[in-house]
Motif scaffolding. Structure first.
Motif, PDB file in Angstrom:
ATOM      1  N   GLU A 143     -14.190 -68.741 -68.870  1.00 32.62           N
ATOM      2  CA  GLU A 143     -13.792 -69.177 -70.209  1.00 32.62           C
ATOM      3  C   GLU A 143     -14.689 -68.545 -71.279  1.00 32.62           C
ATOM      4  OE1 GLU A 143     -13.503 -73.396 -70.720  1.00 32.62           O
ATOM      5  OE2 GLU A 143     -13.223 -73.215 -72.882  1.00 32.62           O
ATOM      6  N   SER A 158      -1.817 -74.682 -55.113  1.00 35.06           N
ATOM      7  CA  SER A 158      -0.948 -75.353 -54.143  1.00 35.06           C
ATOM      8  C   SER A 158      -1.099 -74.777 -52.738  1.00 35.06           C
ATOM      9  CB  SER A 158       0.517 -75.252 -54.590  1.00 35.06           C
ATOM     10  OG  SER A 158       0.905 -73.898 -54.634  1.00 35.06           O
ATOM     11  N   PHE A 188      -9.267 -58.993 -72.720  1.00 29.98           N
ATOM     12  CA  PHE A 188      -8.742 -60.330 -72.393  1.00 29.98           C
ATOM     13  C   PHE A 188      -9.875 -61.347 -72.254  1.00 29.98           C
ATOM     14  CE2 PHE A 188      -7.535 -63.369 -68.917  1.00 29.98           C
ATOM     15  CZ  PHE A 188      -6.668 -64.128 -69.689  1.00 29.98           C
ATOM     16  N   ILE A 189      -9.781 -62.435 -73.009  1.00 25.07           N
ATOM     17  CA  ILE A 189     -10.786 -63.495 -72.934  1.00 25.07           C
ATOM     18  C   ILE A 189     -10.106 -64.768 -72.430  1.00 25.07           C
ATOM     19  CG2 ILE A 189     -12.407 -64.908 -74.260  1.00 25.07           C
ATOM     20  CD1 ILE A 189     -12.862 -62.462 -76.018  1.00 25.07           C
ATOM     21  N   PRO A 190     -10.356 -65.125 -71.170  1.00 23.00           N
ATOM     22  CA  PRO A 190      -9.638 -66.281 -70.587  1.00 23.00           C
ATOM     23  C   PRO A 190      -9.921 -67.572 -71.348  1.00 23.00           C
ATOM     24  CG  PRO A 190     -10.785 -65.038 -68.882  1.00 23.00           C
ATOM     25  CD  PRO A 190     -11.251 -64.499 -70.199  1.00 23.00           C
ATOM     26  N   PRO A 191      -8.882 -68.385 -71.529  1.00 22.79           N
ATOM     27  CA  PRO A 191      -9.079 -69.669 -72.201  1.00 22.79           C
ATOM     28  C   PRO A 191      -9.533 -70.770 -71.232  1.00 22.79           C
ATOM     29  CG  PRO A 191      -6.739 -69.255 -71.897  1.00 22.79           C
ATOM     30  CD  PRO A 191      -7.470 -68.081 -71.291  1.00 22.79           C
ATOM     31  N   TYR A 192      -9.750 -70.445 -69.974  1.00 27.51           N
ATOM     32  CA  TYR A 192     -10.209 -71.474 -69.026  1.00 27.51           C
ATOM     33  C   TYR A 192     -11.035 -70.820 -67.934  1.00 27.51           C
ATOM     34  CZ  TYR A 192      -6.270 -69.744 -66.264  1.00 27.51           C
ATOM     35  OH  TYR A 192      -5.392 -68.943 -65.582  1.00 27.51           O
ATOM     36  N   LYS A 210       2.216 -61.777 -73.943  1.00 28.38           N
ATOM     37  CA  LYS A 210       1.398 -62.994 -74.079  1.00 28.38           C
ATOM     38  C   LYS A 210      -0.094 -62.705 -74.174  1.00 28.38           C
ATOM     39  CE  LYS A 210       4.664 -65.644 -71.299  1.00 28.38           C
ATOM     40  NZ  LYS A 210       5.082 -64.442 -70.526  1.00 28.38           N
ATOM     41  N   TYR A 211      -0.549 -61.692 -73.443  1.00 26.88           N
ATOM     42  CA  TYR A 211      -1.971 -61.322 -73.513  1.00 26.88           C
ATOM     43  C   TYR A 211      -2.101 -59.918 -72.960  1.00 26.88           C
ATOM     44  CZ  TYR A 211      -1.536 -63.051 -68.699  1.00 26.88           C
ATOM     45  OH  TYR A 211      -1.107 -63.274 -67.417  1.00 26.88           O
ATOM     46  N   GLY A 212      -3.278 -59.337 -73.143  1.00 24.93           N
ATOM     47  CA  GLY A 212      -3.501 -57.991 -72.642  1.00 24.93           C
ATOM     48  C   GLY A 212      -3.028 -56.934 -73.610  1.00 24.93           C
ATOM     49  N   SER A 216      -4.202 -74.186 -51.515  1.00 21.24           N
ATOM     50  CA  SER A 216      -5.505 -74.584 -50.992  1.00 21.24           C
ATOM     51  C   SER A 216      -5.289 -75.701 -49.976  1.00 21.24           C
ATOM     52  CB  SER A 216      -6.455 -74.975 -52.119  1.00 21.24           C
ATOM     53  OG  SER A 216      -6.361 -76.332 -52.437  1.00 21.24           O
ATOM     54  N   TYR A 253     -10.554 -78.341 -51.221  1.00 17.74           N
ATOM     55  CA  TYR A 253      -9.202 -78.475 -51.764  1.00 17.74           C
ATOM     56  C   TYR A 253      -9.236 -78.516 -53.284  1.00 17.74           C
ATOM     57  CZ  TYR A 253      -4.737 -80.560 -52.976  1.00 17.74           C
ATOM     58  OH  TYR A 253      -3.533 -80.809 -53.548  1.00 17.74           O
TER      59      TYR A 253
END
Lengths: 489, 96
Positions: free
Chosen positions: A87, A240, A101-105, A331-333, A242, A235
């Motif tokens: 993030e 889904s 790209f800067i991840p929001p999470y 959307k991004y990139g 994992s 987990y």
């Protein structure tokens, strides 16, 4: 340890000293950052170096430790392969497509490392979107092998393995889709583990081939590998795939003895064409060392080994072509802004944003999935994948662990295979099958060539047998010193 | 050749990738070699063998249908190449 510099410590050594207040995380982190700046020009392991935020995290870690609230990873400088979302910190996948790209999470593994108080020193170089085995496919720069700067570090987690080998972090995270943790670990003389598929959450890992990708640790020795596995495994409702399997304390396997352990020697691996004689000899020697430690070795057969490369280079590109369809400039990139129509915008964006190896795999996957070819390629490969899995199931009826080389040759000179993708793909022969079968695999240093290049021993086991692999690797380390040798830079 | 230049151009079109003539030439050669190698799979009789898509197959992972943490629009839009306050913007699709 008194003559060692802080950046040379293993995680376990540094953690002991931090707990005893003989070292602060600020001193340790400063030492690691100084080391990074001293050798980065030669190694080229980092895409982003986090001087400021690392020191801030070190200050927080020192507070936690002084209050007695630190864990084993608190204050420990770790590097992260640059395809794991952080993030607020640029995550590029070594691609022009995600250069800004800067991840929001945060990925789940990053959330876990932060909760454990680890210090993040930077984001590590790799083959673009993890496609490659040499880190030459990075859109930004190649990474150099610390043992011989003219050679590749392996890949795709080449930055992660080179950084650990060059003491630019105490441990790192990589990802392994067809050998991308184990092969660079072998080439750089460090310990790397690809856990069982589903053992570590992939949430926040930028997807390459979703049924094969797995995050894992790269460390200076087996104990550190166990310590990072303790922090990462488990987990996660955000992934889904994992698996809700209990997580043991992996350090609890680092004791006892190896009596009663049965190791399988896959005859197809050891008889493989193109296996370098020095690699073969080092692995043979490692098998003997383990026999002296009480391991009983039996020959086993994995009859479909010769087909693994073909299966993988259908399935992985198919999944990649689908996963990478999301990079459309919306959307991004990266987006090519010169285009006037939407279709031209897509085409220009993807043609300029992806490098040649990524384009090659997207085309291969698109072809294999296209109308009229799906059954012949993806369908056929998925069936042979079942046969490869059954090979392992049968082998594990007679043994607990498989021993083999990691890569057929030591690290080769940069540029040697760059225009010959098929030859590059064929060198993945010993590592791909573990991803196809979802089983854990590990690389442990087991020797050096005459020229001084590291050689790794691969251990593979049944699903969720990471503890057993760590046990064998740890006992091997107790009677050898290959993991203790350092590259001179 | 296993894959013709026309097929490479067609597949590139499906994948929304633009290739120049030299890239078409190079990819048709390289992809051809890889696909020829992949043909070794045809040596195996796989009739009666089930396909595997995931090594560890889990059936559906269900959860309660409750509102969880999610990204606010502003942060979801933060990386967009072109946007207004609430939406992603793309070149005109219909009409002129």
């Amino acid at each position: 340890m008194s003559d060692m510099k802080p950046y040379e410590f293993t995680i376990a050594q540094a953690a002991d000293m931090l707990r005893r207040h003989e070292l602060t995380s600020q001193t340790l982190t400063r030492s690691v950052l100084d080391r990074i700046h001293a050798v980065e020009d030669k190694v080229g392991a980092f895409i982003t170096i986090l001087d400021e935020s690392a020191m801030e995290q070190a200050v927080s870690a020192d507070v936690l430790i002084s209050e007695g609230r630190g864990g084993v990873l608190t204050g420990i400088p770790i590097g992260i392969k640059d395809l794991i979302c952080t993030e607020g910190i640029r995550t590029t996948c070594a691609s022009r497509m995600l250069e800004h790209f800067i991840p929001p999470y945060d990925a789940t593994v990053i959330r876990k490392l932060k909760a454990a108080g680890a210090v993040m020193v930077g984001k590590l170089n790799m083959d673009e979107f993890a496609m490659g085995a040499s880190t030459e496919n990075s859109a930004f720069k190649p990474t150099h092998n610390p043992w011989d700067l003219s050679r590749i570090p392996g890949g795709s987690s080449g930055g992660s393995a080179a950084a650990v080998a060059a003491d630019m972090c105490l441990g790192s995270l990589g990802s392994d889709t067809g050998g991308s943790i184990r092969q660079p670990s072998s080439h750089c003389g460090v310990v790397g583990m690809k856990p069982t598929y589903g053992r570590i959450s992939r949430f926040g890992l930028v997807a390459f081939a979703s049924s094969l990708d797995q995050i894992g640790p790269i460390t200076k020795d087996t104990r550190d590998c166990a310590l990072l596995m303790n922090a990462l495994a488990g987990y996660d409702s955000m992934d889904s795939t994992s698996v809700p399997e209990p997580v043991p304390d992996y350090t609890s396997f680092l004791s006892g003895d190896l009596k009663g352990m049965v190791a399988g020697i896959p005859k197809e691996y050891h008889a493989s064409q193109g296996l370098d004689p020095e690699v073969a000899a080092a692995v043979r020697q490692a098998v003997q060392t383990l026999e002296h430690l009480g391991v009983r070795c039996v020959e086993v057969s994995l009859p479909h080994t010769a087909y693994a490369v073909a299966v993988y280079y259908v399935i992985a590109p198919c999944e990649a072509s689908s996963n990478l369809a999301r990079y459309d400039g919306v959307k991004y990139g990266f987006r090519d802004v010169s285009a006037e129509s939407l279709m031209d915008m897509y085409r220009n964006t993807r043609s300029k944003g992806f490098g040649p190896e990524v384009q090659r795999r997207i085309l291969l996957g698109t072809y294999s999935l296209s109308s009229g070819y799906y059954d012949a390629y993806y369908g056929k490969a998925s069936r042979v994948r079942t046969l490869i899995m059954e090979d392992f199931k049968a082998a594990f009826k007679t043994c607990d662990v498989l021993l083999s080389p990691v890569a057929p040759t030591p690290a080769y000179p940069i540029g040697q295979h760059i225009d010959d993708p098929l030859t590059m793909y064929l060198s993945d022969i010993f590592t791909l099958s573990a991803n196809l079968a979802g089983i854990p695999g590990m690389s442990v240093p087991c020797g050096f060539t005459e020229q001084g290049l590291p050689i790794g021993l691969q251990l593979m086991g049944p699903h969720f047998s990471e503890g057993n692999l760590l046990k064998v690797a740890w006992h091997f380390e107790q009677s050898t010193d290959f993991h203790k040798r350092k590259a001179t830079l | 050749m296993k894959i013709s230049k026309e097929e490479v151009i067609h597949v590139a079109d499906l994948a929304r990738i633009e290739l120049d003539a030299s890239a078409v030439e190079k990819f048709s050669h390289q992809l051809g070699a890889i696909l020829e190698y992949v043909d070794t799979l045809n040596q195996l009789d796989t009739s009666g063998v089930n396909p595997t898509s995931h090594a560890i197959s889990r059936s559906n992972a269900f959860r309660e249908d409750t509102v969880c943490a999610h990204l606010p629009a502003e942060r979801a839009l933060a990386n967009a190449p072109d946007k207004d306050e609430t939406t992603f913007l793309v070149p005109r699709i219909i009409g002129g």
